[in-house]
Design a protein around this motif. Structure first.
Motif, short mmCIF file in Angstrom:
data_model
loop_
_atom_site.label_atom_id
_atom_site.label_comp_id
_atom_site.label_asym_id
_atom_site.label_seq_id
_atom_site.Cartn_x
_atom_site.Cartn_y
_atom_site.Cartn_z
N ARG A 1 0.98 -1.12 -0.11
CA ARG A 1 -0.17 -0.02 0.08
C ARG A 1 0.72 1.28 0.02
O ARG A 1 0.65 2.25 -0.80
CB ARG A 1 -1.02 -0.04 1.21
CG ARG A 1 -2.00 1.09 0.94
CD ARG A 1 -3.02 1.23 2.18
NE ARG A 1 -4.02 0.03 2.16
CZ ARG A 1 -3.92 -0.91 2.96
NH1 ARG A 1 -2.75 -1.31 3.46
NH2 ARG A 1 -5.20 -1.95 2.69
N ALA A 2 1.99 1.12 0.74
CA ALA A 2 2.70 2.44 0.74
C ALA A 2 3.32 2.69 -0.57
O ALA A 2 3.57 3.70 -1.17
CB ALA A 2 3.95 2.25 1.80
N LYS A 3 3.76 1.30 -1.15
CA LYS A 3 4.17 1.76 -2.46
C LYS A 3 3.41 2.16 -3.54
O LYS A 3 3.93 3.07 -4.64
CB LYS A 3 4.89 0.34 -3.06
CG LYS A 3 5.78 0.54 -4.25
CD LYS A 3 6.62 -0.78 -4.81
CE LYS A 3 7.15 -0.37 -6.09
NZ LYS A 3 8.28 -1.22 -6.56
N GLY B 1 13.10 3.61 1.33
CA GLY B 1 12.68 2.32 0.46
C GLY B 1 13.76 1.69 -0.35
O GLY B 1 13.18 0.65 -1.23
N GLY B 2 14.79 1.85 -0.42
CA GLY B 2 15.97 1.75 -1.19
C GLY B 2 15.88 0.01 -1.50
O GLY B 2 16.28 -0.47 -0.38
N GLY B 3 15.82 -0.64 -2.60
CA GLY B 3 15.94 -2.03 -2.78
C GLY B 3 17.37 -2.35 -3.24
O GLY B 3 18.24 -1.23 -3.12
N PRO B 4 17.66 -3.58 -3.17
CA PRO B 4 19.26 -3.68 -3.81
C PRO B 4 19.71 -3.01 -4.78
O PRO B 4 20.93 -2.60 -4.74
CB PRO B 4 19.06 -5.35 -3.91
CG PRO B 4 17.90 -5.72 -3.37
CD PRO B 4 16.83 -4.66 -3.35
N ILE C 1 12.18 0.45 -5.68
CA ILE C 1 11.73 0.60 -4.13
C ILE C 1 11.07 -0.70 -3.88
O ILE C 1 10.37 -1.54 -4.43
CB ILE C 1 10.62 1.53 -4.15
CG1 ILE C 1 10.97 2.89 -4.48
CG2 ILE C 1 10.00 1.63 -2.73
CD1 ILE C 1 12.13 3.52 -3.82
N ASP C 2 11.52 -1.29 -2.55
CA ASP C 2 11.29 -2.57 -2.03
C ASP C 2 10.37 -2.47 -1.13
O ASP C 2 10.16 -1.88 0.12
CB ASP C 2 12.40 -3.21 -1.48
CG ASP C 2 12.20 -4.26 -0.69
OD1 ASP C 2 11.11 -5.09 -1.08
OD2 ASP C 2 13.27 -4.85 -0.16
N PRO C 3 9.01 -3.16 -1.20
CA PRO C 3 7.91 -3.09 -0.28
C PRO C 3 8.27 -3.56 1.00
O PRO C 3 7.59 -3.10 2.06
CB PRO C 3 6.78 -3.76 -0.90
CG PRO C 3 6.97 -3.77 -2.47
CD PRO C 3 8.68 -3.62 -2.55
N THR C 4 9.25 -4.67 1.15
CA THR C 4 9.46 -5.15 2.37
C THR C 4 10.18 -4.03 3.15
O THR C 4 10.05 -3.55 4.61
CB THR C 4 10.36 -6.24 1.98
OG1 THR C 4 9.70 -7.44 1.81
CG2 THR C 4 10.96 -6.94 3.39
N LYS C 5 11.07 -3.48 2.38
CA LYS C 5 11.78 -2.21 3.23
C LYS C 5 10.79 -1.16 3.68
O LYS C 5 11.06 -0.76 4.81
CB LYS C 5 12.81 -1.49 2.00
CG LYS C 5 13.56 -0.61 2.68
CD LYS C 5 15.19 -0.89 3.36
CE LYS C 5 15.90 0.17 3.34
NZ LYS C 5 16.82 0.27 2.19
#
Ligand SMILES: [Zn+2]
Length: 679
Positions: A35-37, A362-365, A468-472
């Motif tokens: 939802r945030a993403k 939210g930075g992903g790998p 952007i990583d939703p898990t983060k």
């Protein structure tokens, strides 16, 4: 080997810290990274420059969501910004909007005795419509056709030697704002094309296709326009110019500054306690920046928005009790909007007991980000950072356990997100976002700062939602929400647990300070340890501001006796002899850090007072430099410390600095009106 590791990890059933498990479970289950993403993707559509139509559209989106989620008092506050009004030390920057920004290569007007060049036709090089990052902020309208001249970096006079730039457009590798007074003001160029790169990281300059967000100086007398191009575009143009080819450009710009407003979106979840509801725990972010600006900082905005939704819903469903204190959410343009809010509505600053600020979470790998829970400056010790770190460390452990074994009570994995462990770091204070404003001694509000660094795409067209990583986002939301909820409901029953959490973190800090002390000579290391001891004492006392001694029952013992004894053993020797006996204090007005956005109050007033820039501004210490020393010297100048004590305090934070430099800075501050000696 591996199986024994798995076994060890499996036996730990780590209970969540500080909050009851049912509250932790309510938040962990409700907060949604997806939802945030989705909200982030909405925000990333807008080019969100301060005071612009794009910013307003983003503000409307946030306000609409806050209302839909059921928050109270959702509003967009407006603070006039015309270039003249000051908010504390922030000279308001007028709004800026653009309608057209196109850069074309043309065959151009041929010079008198030159053979007209054969061109294959006009070619569009940059378009604000397609990619708004291509037109530098604060560009002015223009419709010119002129030749392009390569002047290298463009910031030094020597870059222009032997080059005729009058009436031409210059190609530079520095930021447009750093060259405009020289290129346009002194040498008569009519515009700028810049291939400046983003903030330095290991990946800096590596990707030829990045286009950096560009800025002209808001208050420069040499108004102009600037287009931002990629390294690749610039390299091809440089090669052609070097071969003696002529490049003629047509720049068409309809843009400019105009009186407008800083807009700050805000809403609350009212507290339950008749008295304590007048105190607030605030969630902060910054809503401005270039499109897409996904990690910086649609991520922080979308994440605190998700926290707002989750609080409202779980409180309504009685899965969380309504906390005693009010929880507030603020979405301003970075630094200047926070300056406008705290100076323009001082009652906000008065109510805020603590802030949770998210800027890039939210930075992903793909971004190479490391996630930080960043402590406050040493001038403002506070227990709130240890609260945030307790939750972050727990998420580290749970998420690692899950990544390593496939099993954990609280993996905090979003269904559409990654399953990597969080690996958050607890970091010493770093500057560069709104947390500087809150924690400046003018306001003295402790601010938990959750932030990614590095991010190889920061401030470029590639800072996109795809990275952007939703898990983060979910984990950042949880760390922020758990910290904010704990602080909003904190009472006497929390004292023992809180003290234990602070103490655990203090033991870790002792290791860090001992390592630093070993880098120093005997005298300086002793001073460092003494400062450290004082800081830790002050930190523990800050608990009193939210759990009054009267609420603690039996738990009224002095804070951290064990640590004090340890430090006593480490420390020996007399009080430092003091050359700098004079006591200094910062004046109560104007409020705010001295170098803010697009405006440096200290530099401006120092110049006006006809004095030299203090050498402290460019001093490089062991653990920090220049601006950081300056910020903290004024913060420590509280009317109680003398110059020597201020010197020792900033030396403990950023490395030993000569007393003379600190005194010179304080005296400059006295001449330009921000500080004074206490007689
Ligand atoms: Zn940011």
């Amino acid at each position: 080997m591996a199986s024994s590791l798995v076994l060890t990890a499996g036996v730990w059933a780590q209970k969540p810290p500080l909050l009851a498990e049912k509250h932790v479970a309510a938040l962990a289950n409700e907060l949604s990274g997806e939802r945030a993403k989705r909200n982030l993707e909405g925000l990333a559509r807008f080019h969100r420059q301060r005071g612009s139509e794009g910013f307003h559209a983003a503000a409307e989106l946030v306000a609409e969501r806050l209302r839909a989620y059921g928050l109270s008092d959702a509003a967009i506050l407006q603070f006039p910004a015309d270039g003249k009004i000051f908010y504390g030390t922030q000279r308001s920057r007028p709004a800026w909007d653009a309608q057209v920004g196109e850069l074309w290569e043309t065959s151009g007007p041929a010079e008198q005795d030159e053979k007209p060049q054969v061109m294959s036709g006009e070619k569009k090089i940059a378009s604000y419509e397609a990619e708004p990052v291509a037109l530098a902020e604060d560009s002015e309208s223009a419709d010119v056709t002129a030749d392009l001249v390569d002047v290298g970096e463009g910031t030094r006079e020597s870059n222009y030697v032997g080059k005729s730039v009058r009436g031409k457009i210059v190609l530079v590798s520095a930021q447009a704002g750093a060259v405009q007074d020289l290129a346009v003001g002194k040498f008569g160029a009519v515009g700028i094309v810049s291939c400046a790169q983003n903030q330095k990281t290991a990946w800096w300059g590596e990707d030829e296709n990045l286009i950096r967000w560009g800025h002209l100086e808001t208050f420069s007398a040499n108004k102009t326009f600037a287009f931002m191009v990629s390294l690749k575009t610039a390299r091809v143009m440089k090669e052609r110019l070097a071969k003696g080819e002529r490049i003629s450009l047509h720049a068409l710009v309809r843009a400019g500054q105009h009186p407008g407003s800083y807009e700050v979106v805000t809403a609350t979840i009212p507290g339950a306690d008749p008295k304590l509801k007048n105190e607030e725990v605030a969630f902060s972010c910054h809503l401005d920046h270039q499109r897409p600006g996904a990690n910086d900082n649609a991520s922080g905005c979308a994440t605190i928005l998700e926290v707002a939704r989750a609080f409202e819903k779980t409180i309504r469903e009685k899965r969380l009790e309504r906390p005693a204190r009010t929880i507030r959410f603020v979405f301003p343009p970075e630094i200047e909007g926070t300056m406008a809010l705290l100076n323009g509505k001082p009652e906000f600053a008065k109510r805020m007991k603590a802030v949770i600020h998210m800027d890039m979470v939210g930075g992903g790998p793909e971004t190479k980000a490391v996630f930080h829970v960043t402590r406050g400056p040493m001038s403002l010790p506070s227990f709130v950072h240890d609260v945030a770190w307790s939750f972050a460390e727990w998420v580290n452990e749970e998420s690692y356990k899950f990544a390593a074994t496939g099993q954990a009570g609280y993996p905090m994995v979003a269904p559409e997100g990654g399953q990597e462990p969080l690996r958050a770091e607890y970091s010493a204070y770093t500057m560069g976002s709104d947390h500087d404003v809150y924690q400046d001694s003018s306001f003295g509000i402790p601010a938990i700062y959750l932030n990614d660094w590095p991010d190889r795409y920061i401030h470029t067209n590639f800072d996109s939602a795809a990275n952007i990583d939703p898990t983060k986002l979910k984990r950042a939301a949880f760390i922020g929400a758990a910290s904010g909820y704990f602080l909003a409901q904190i009472n006497g029953a929390d004292y023992t647990n809180l003290l234990a959490a602070v103490r655990t973190n203090q033991f870790e800090r002792i290791g860090g300070v001992m390592r630093r002390a070993s880098q120093l000579g005997e005298d300086e290391s002793e001073k460092l340890l003494r400062q450290f001891g004082k800081n830790e004492e002050r930190l523990a006392i800050t608990i009193d501001s939210m759990i009054p001694v009267s609420l603690r029952g039996d738990e009224t013992r002095p804070p951290l006796p064990h640590l004090d004894r340890q430090l006593e053993a480490i420390l020996h020797g007399q009080n430092p002899n003091t050359d700098g006996k004079n006591i200094w204090k910062r004046k109560p007005e104007p409020k705010g850090a001295l170098a803010v956005f697009g405006y440096d109050y200290f530099a401006d007033k120092t110049k006006a007072a006809g004095i030299n820039t203090p050498k402290l501004m460019s001093y490089e210490g062991l653990w920090g430099g220049g601006e950081e020393y300056a910020y903290e010297v004024l913060n420590f100048a509280d009317g109680g410390r003398n110059a020597q004590e201020i010197r020792d305090a900033v030396s403990a934070e950023y490395g030993p600095v000569p007393l003379g430099l600190v005194v010179e800075y304080l005296k400059a501050g006295e001449k330009n009106g921000v500080g004074e000696e206490v007689k």
